[in-house]
Write an enzyme that holds these catalytic residues in place. Structure first.
Site, mmCIF file in Angstrom:
data_model
loop_
_atom_site.group_PDB
_atom_site.id
_atom_site.type_symbol
_atom_site.label_atom_id
_atom_site.label_comp_id
_atom_site.label_asym_id
_atom_site.label_seq_id
_atom_site.Cartn_x
_atom_site.Cartn_y
_atom_site.Cartn_z
ATOM 1 N N ARG A 39 32.925 -2.541 43.578
ATOM 2 C CA ARG A 39 31.616 -1.897 43.616
ATOM 3 C C ARG A 39 31.148 -1.709 45.063
ATOM 4 N NH1 ARG A 39 30.144 -1.546 38.384
ATOM 5 N NH2 ARG A 39 31.157 -3.111 37.064
ATOM 6 N N ASP A 40 30.569 -0.522 45.311
ATOM 7 C CA ASP A 40 30.058 -0.212 46.648
ATOM 8 C C ASP A 40 28.902 -1.160 46.979
ATOM 9 O OD1 ASP A 40 30.193 2.635 48.536
ATOM 10 O OD2 ASP A 40 28.527 1.240 48.841
ATOM 11 N N HIS A 79 39.254 6.306 50.438
ATOM 12 C CA HIS A 79 38.664 5.699 49.246
ATOM 13 C C HIS A 79 38.056 6.788 48.399
ATOM 14 C CE1 HIS A 79 36.013 5.544 52.769
ATOM 15 N NE2 HIS A 79 35.023 5.822 51.950
HETATM 16 P P1 5GP Z 1 32.342 6.620 53.332
HETATM 17 O O1 5GP Z 1 31.016 6.806 53.996
HETATM 18 O O2 5GP Z 1 33.416 6.217 54.327
HETATM 19 O O3 5GP Z 1 32.762 7.758 52.461
HETATM 20 O O4 5GP Z 1 32.144 5.431 52.324
HETATM 21 C C1 5GP Z 1 32.209 4.099 52.706
HETATM 22 C C2 5GP Z 1 31.501 3.291 51.650
HETATM 23 O O5 5GP Z 1 31.871 1.942 51.802
HETATM 24 C C3 5GP Z 1 29.988 3.367 51.732
HETATM 25 O O6 5GP Z 1 29.479 3.885 50.511
HETATM 26 C C4 5GP Z 1 29.570 1.927 51.986
HETATM 27 O O7 5GP Z 1 28.394 1.571 51.317
HETATM 28 C C5 5GP Z 1 30.762 1.147 51.498
HETATM 29 N N1 5GP Z 1 30.987 -0.108 52.184
HETATM 30 C C6 5GP Z 1 30.996 -0.321 53.535
HETATM 31 N N2 5GP Z 1 31.258 -1.607 53.811
HETATM 32 C C7 5GP Z 1 31.427 -2.225 52.613
HETATM 33 C C8 5GP Z 1 31.729 -3.573 52.249
HETATM 34 O O8 5GP Z 1 31.900 -4.466 53.075
HETATM 35 N N3 5GP Z 1 31.823 -3.842 50.928
HETATM 36 C C9 5GP Z 1 31.655 -2.882 49.974
HETATM 37 N N4 5GP Z 1 31.776 -3.254 48.687
HETATM 38 N N5 5GP Z 1 31.377 -1.597 50.279
HETATM 39 C C10 5GP Z 1 31.263 -1.275 51.586
#
Ligand code: 5GP
Length: 117
Positions: free
Chosen positions: A29-30, A100
């Site tokens: 989960r995010d 991701h």
């Molecule tokens: P992006 O912006 O690269 O497409 O998405 C990265 C996602 O990773 C974001 O939605 C952010 O909330 C999530 N995220 C960043 N650090 C962590 C973490 O330490 N744990 C979790 N579960 N999600 C994370």
């Protein structure tokens, strides 16, 4: 290849709310959910961006979608629908450089996704 927060989650060096794991991927989960269901599905192979996906990754990347469909059903959002997104680089809004697949649902999502132009 530089280590990211996601490889540290794969290696269990930092905690995450994991909903699925197999030999190819991990889903959790995010930490900052944008909808009632917001799950990240990541390959165990550290591919930095969509630009770095090669033919040898096709099975792995396709598998992320198979897992997304399975989790969507488990979360009960398959019928109403959901969104799968993979952001790339700065303009795509990527913040973690380990690809991701975002699985987002549980409410009606706006489209287009760029309200500020
Ligand atoms: P992006 O912006 O690269 O497409 O998405 C990265 C996602 O990773 C974001 O939605 C952010 O909330 C999530 N995220 C960043 N650090 C962590 C973490 O330490 N744990 C979790 N579960 N999600 C994370």
């Amino acid at each position: 290849m530089s280590e990211t927060i996601f490889s540290r989650i794969i290696n269990r060096e930092i905690p995450a709310d994991i909903v699925h794991e197999d030999d190819q991927c991990l889903a959790f989960r995010d930490i900052n959910p944008q909808a009632p269901v917001h799950i990240l599905i990541i390959p165990k192979k550290a591919i930095p961006t969509v630009n770095d996906i090669t033919e040898e990754d096709e099975k792995t990347v396709g598998h992320l979608y198979t897992v997304a469909a399975r989790i969507a059903k488990e979360e009960g959002i398959d019928g109403d629908g959901f969104r799968t997104v993979m952001n790339c680089n700065e303009h795509g809004g990527q913040s973690v450089y380990h690809i991701h697949l975002h699985l987002i649902g549980g409410k009606a999502l706006g489209w287009p996704p760029f309200p500020n132009g």
